[in-house]
Motif scaffolding. Structure first.
Motif, PDB file in Angstrom:
ATOM      1  N   SER A  34      10.499   1.366  -4.105  1.00 45.33           N
ATOM      2  CA  SER A  34      11.156   2.298  -3.434  1.00 45.33           C
ATOM      3  C   SER A  34      12.639   2.084  -3.361  1.00 45.33           C
ATOM      4  O   SER A  34      13.500   2.944  -2.516  1.00 45.33           O
ATOM      5  CB  SER A  34      10.580   2.327  -1.769  1.00 45.33           C
ATOM      6  OG  SER A  34      10.876   0.946  -1.398  1.00 45.33           O
ATOM      7  N   ARG A  47       3.449   4.374  -0.816  1.00 43.17           N
ATOM      8  CA  ARG A  47       3.636   4.940  -1.991  1.00 43.17           C
ATOM      9  C   ARG A  47       4.931   5.833  -1.915  1.00 43.17           C
ATOM     10  O   ARG A  47       5.086   6.702  -1.122  1.00 43.17           O
ATOM     11  CB  ARG A  47       2.442   5.789  -2.491  1.00 43.17           C
ATOM     12  CG  ARG A  47       1.701   6.436  -1.390  1.00 43.17           C
ATOM     13  CD  ARG A  47       0.490   7.114  -1.456  1.00 43.17           C
ATOM     14  NE  ARG A  47      -0.560   6.227  -2.236  1.00 43.17           N
ATOM     15  CZ  ARG A  47      -0.880   6.419  -3.457  1.00 43.17           C
ATOM     16  NH1 ARG A  47      -0.604   7.418  -4.377  1.00 43.17           N
ATOM     17  NH2 ARG A  47      -1.671   5.621  -4.218  1.00 43.17           N
ATOM     18  N   PRO A  48       5.953   5.360  -2.615  1.00 45.27           N
ATOM     19  CA  PRO A  48       6.157   4.391  -3.609  1.00 45.27           C
ATOM     20  C   PRO A  48       5.924   2.971  -2.894  1.00 45.27           C
ATOM     21  O   PRO A  48       6.268   2.790  -1.751  1.00 45.27           O
ATOM     22  CB  PRO A  48       7.364   4.462  -4.484  1.00 45.27           C
ATOM     23  CG  PRO A  48       8.241   5.329  -3.271  1.00 45.27           C
ATOM     24  CD  PRO A  48       7.267   6.193  -2.528  1.00 45.27           C
ATOM     25  N   ALA A  49       5.546   2.038  -3.672  1.00 49.07           N
ATOM     26  CA  ALA A  49       5.395   0.673  -3.122  1.00 49.07           C
ATOM     27  C   ALA A  49       6.617   0.338  -2.566  1.00 49.07           C
ATOM     28  O   ALA A  49       8.071   0.391  -3.298  1.00 49.07           O
ATOM     29  CB  ALA A  49       4.842  -0.344  -4.210  1.00 49.07           C
ATOM     30  N   ASP A  92      -1.209  13.275  -4.623  1.00 49.57           N
ATOM     31  CA  ASP A  92      -0.648  12.673  -5.743  1.00 49.57           C
ATOM     32  C   ASP A  92      -0.750  13.640  -6.806  1.00 49.57           C
ATOM     33  O   ASP A  92       0.244  13.770  -7.717  1.00 49.57           O
ATOM     34  CB  ASP A  92      -0.952  11.419  -6.277  1.00 49.57           C
ATOM     35  CG  ASP A  92      -0.337  10.105  -5.235  1.00 49.57           C
ATOM     36  OD1 ASP A  92       0.490  10.429  -4.525  1.00 49.57           O
ATOM     37  OD2 ASP A  92      -0.800   9.100  -5.564  1.00 49.57           O
ATOM     38  N   ASP A 120      -4.396  10.222  -0.343  1.00 47.97           N
ATOM     39  CA  ASP A 120      -3.208  10.164  -1.226  1.00 47.97           C
ATOM     40  C   ASP A 120      -3.391  10.557  -2.687  1.00 47.97           C
ATOM     41  O   ASP A 120      -2.464  11.286  -3.222  1.00 47.97           O
ATOM     42  CB  ASP A 120      -3.012   8.563  -1.161  1.00 47.97           C
ATOM     43  CG  ASP A 120      -2.525   8.004   0.254  1.00 47.97           C
ATOM     44  OD1 ASP A 120      -2.040   8.924   0.755  1.00 47.97           O
ATOM     45  OD2 ASP A 120      -2.508   6.861   0.529  1.00 47.97           O
ATOM     46  N   HIS A 121      -4.660  10.209  -3.168  1.00 49.51           N
ATOM     47  CA  HIS A 121      -4.889  10.756  -4.408  1.00 49.51           C
ATOM     48  C   HIS A 121      -4.823  12.332  -4.686  1.00 49.51           C
ATOM     49  O   HIS A 121      -3.969  12.457  -5.750  1.00 49.51           O
ATOM     50  CB  HIS A 121      -6.199  10.259  -5.120  1.00 49.51           C
ATOM     51  CG  HIS A 121      -6.354  10.360  -6.451  1.00 49.51           C
ATOM     52  ND1 HIS A 121      -5.862   9.161  -7.323  1.00 49.51           N
ATOM     53  CD2 HIS A 121      -7.021  11.327  -7.251  1.00 49.51           C
ATOM     54  CE1 HIS A 121      -6.179   9.676  -8.494  1.00 49.51           C
ATOM     55  NE2 HIS A 121      -6.713  10.820  -8.546  1.00 49.51           N
ATOM     56  N   ASP A 177      -7.349   6.848   1.077  1.00 50.48           N
ATOM     57  CA  ASP A 177      -7.212   6.810  -0.247  1.00 50.48           C
ATOM     58  C   ASP A 177      -7.363   8.292  -1.133  1.00 50.48           C
ATOM     59  O   ASP A 177      -6.478   8.546  -1.941  1.00 50.48           O
ATOM     60  CB  ASP A 177      -8.175   5.808  -0.740  1.00 50.48           C
ATOM     61  CG  ASP A 177      -7.667   4.332  -0.489  1.00 50.48           C
ATOM     62  OD1 ASP A 177      -6.591   4.024  -0.171  1.00 50.48           O
ATOM     63  OD2 ASP A 177      -8.715   3.486  -0.692  1.00 50.48           O
ATOM     64  N   ARG A 212       0.694  -1.266  -0.094  1.00 51.77           N
ATOM     65  CA  ARG A 212      -0.018   0.050  -0.006  1.00 51.77           C
ATOM     66  C   ARG A 212       0.689   1.187   0.083  1.00 51.77           C
ATOM     67  O   ARG A 212       0.265   2.323  -0.220  1.00 51.77           O
ATOM     68  CB  ARG A 212      -1.037  -0.105   1.152  1.00 51.77           C
ATOM     69  CG  ARG A 212      -2.182  -0.842   1.274  1.00 51.77           C
ATOM     70  CD  ARG A 212      -2.990  -0.973   2.472  1.00 51.77           C
ATOM     71  NE  ARG A 212      -3.891   0.741   2.145  1.00 51.77           N
ATOM     72  CZ  ARG A 212      -5.029   0.806   1.950  1.00 51.77           C
ATOM     73  NH1 ARG A 212      -5.946  -0.350   1.771  1.00 51.77           N
ATOM     74  NH2 ARG A 212      -5.497   1.949   2.027  1.00 51.77           N
TER      75      ARG A 212
END
Lengths: 326, 326
Positions: free
Chosen positions: A325, A280-282, B256, B252-253, B249, A278
């Motif tokens: 990552s 970010r980045p993975a 991003d 994060d979006h 979510d 989950r």
DNA sequence: CTGAAAGCGCTTACAG
DNA sequence: CTGAAAGCGCTTACAG
């Protein structure tokens, strides 16, 4: 009419009476004994079903001296690594005909000791401990009542208790080697752990750094803002965190102070929990063979139940999962 | 010497023999019956302790018809909202002298039904269900064997089963009112849920929007990249997500795609789980009275055990926790 | 204040 | 192929 829930449940005797046979015969028929004629069994099953009969596990356990129940103890419910291990144990147990009851201790030694006692009192046939916080003397005492297997390592092996864990030193080496191969030299280790697995990962990191000729670059840092700040500013290009949780902390901190991951700072975790996927980045991380750990834990317990008395300690090989990552 | 774990445990009879009394007396002494002289009790306790005697809960349960065990069923271990509720139930149960065994179903209906059956077979005195995935007919059947309380709502009340949950409609209204008071008008609702609680939050959102004269602004969106993209670009200034997971979510979006939270987009969650505190920025969310929910769930079960037959449905008031995200 | 006895619901030799 | 009986480890009236 009495409350539904107080209606007494039917017993073997009720089924026997309704089917016009003895209760021994019902017992035999229900468990598929070969010495019961097909027609009789059929009839008994139908009657049992109509009555909604369910055998009393309590009575069966008392009689058999075995509950077919395994206990699983974890430190707390909020660590995905532990709950994912438990899921693997449950799956293996189910395949072996056991049920699993789960207990946790909110990461408190006293509570954990209490939960171990409670599971034992409940009559479990064996105990899977997925927590390094259970005091050793509690483990030793518990093992006198039922076989115990540790998933994960203890500081030193505990006499009378089997274990299965992954090779943390090797896992750490996989990480260091991967980072070195990617051109990193200034590789720090982030850890706050005093637990055996944490210590092993740390020493694995140090050994791998030395083996790569980077002994002078060894740097161990706590996952705290000030320490992370210093780290981000002193030319460190890669961080190996002792688990996914702390890796995510590093990730967040790096992004907060405007560093790009992995361009400015590579980050690697450990455990391959859902957090890693989950993030970010993975997150690049180290995966333990959870399914195998679960299967082996249950197998070790069964061997003890079958009479094995010498201790077995299994060590599984971890593998690196490369994501974005690092 | 036989393996430690196969050494048979001492029974009441062993203690009686060692103390030179009858086993009834030992039973009485151990449970502190008033009719046992102080000196005798003392002596018996010492002997029991020396022998490492622990009463067999299995035997006691068989005799008493009560196990002092409560079962808790949750959808899965990876949802902090559910595990935090379970912790509250455990605390309340412990205070009432019950132990709790936990079972989960990996969010699969069939597994969950199996776990309910298993807990019942284990002989629990009552069942706390913290999952809307347990099929209704399973609940009804279970309630014939032991009292069942739902924590959280079912689509419609199930006859014979108590429930305790928070007022999702009111929670949603708290959120909308807070956002409106902060000057927002274009407030969207993000949800992917088909569960009763999700549906209630959604209709609470719609009602509150209409009540605020913003019926024309009602907008319901799924937590998927394309939908979120559209939302971020069409002038929406605030999002109310149906739970913390989906709020994160959205968070994060938004980050991003370069939106600032809360400056460009305010985000609110629901449940006040650890995710809300860990999010960055920390999440404004709706808190349910978890401790009260746990206490009431256990209390409702005990009332049923004491003979209550009419159904009780308790609804608790949620409250808004304002943090940084809105 | 203490002991002998029954019984909770099963399973398992043992007879027939 | 089927039934009567003992016993797992407790608790609980019931006597004394």
């Amino acid at each position: 009419m009495p409350p539904a829930s107080s209606r007494p449940r039917p017993t073997l005797l009720d089924v026997a009476a309704a089917a016009g046979v003895s209760k021994s015969l019902v017992s035999l028929a229900l468990r598929g004994d070969a010495g019961v004629s097909e027609r009789t069994r059929e009839r008994i099953l139908v009657v049992a079903d109509q009555l909604g009969y369910r055998p009393s596990l309590t009575a069966r356990t008392l009689k058999q001296g075995r509950s077919m129940l395994l206990g699983a103890v974890i430190s707390s419910l909020d660590n995905p690594y532990h709950t994912e291990i438990v899921a693997a144990v449950e799956q293996a147990a189910e395949a072996a005909g056991f049920s699993v009851v789960l207990a946790h201790g909110s990461r408190e030694r006293g509570r954990l000791a209490g939960r171990v006692q409670q599971l034992l009192d409940l009559g479990v046939d064996g105990l899977v401990v997925v927590s390094s916080w259970v005091p050793e003397e509690v483990l030793v005492t518990a093992a006198r009542r039922a076989p115990v297997v540790m998933v994960g390592r203890t500081a030193t092996p505990v006499a009378g208790i089997d274990s299965v864990n992954n090779d943390d030193e090797q896992g750490a080496a996989l990480v260091v080697d991967h980072l070195v191969a990617s051109g990193h030299r200034r590789i720090a280790h982030v850890t706050s752990s005093t637990r055996p697995a944490g210590i092993a990962r740390r020493s694995g990191y140090e050994a791998a750094m030395r083996a790569a000729g980077l002994g002078a670059e060894v740097r161990v840092v706590r996952p705290e803002p000030a320490a992370l700040d210093a780290l981000v500013q002193d030319g460190t290009t890669a961080v190996f965190a002792r688990n996914d949780v702390e890796a995510v902390d590093v990730l967040d901190h790096a992004l907060d102070v405007g560093r790009r991951v992995p361009a400015d700072l590579a980050v690697v975790g450990y455990d391959d929990t859902m957090l890693a996927r989950r993030a970010r980045p993975a997150l690049t991380t180290v995966q333990q063979q959870r399914d195998v750990m679960g299967t082996r834990a249950v197998a070790l317990l069964r061997e003890r139940l079958d009479g094995r008395t010498d201790d077995v300690h299994e060590v599984l090989e971890p593998r690196l999962v490369v994501r974005a990552s690092a």
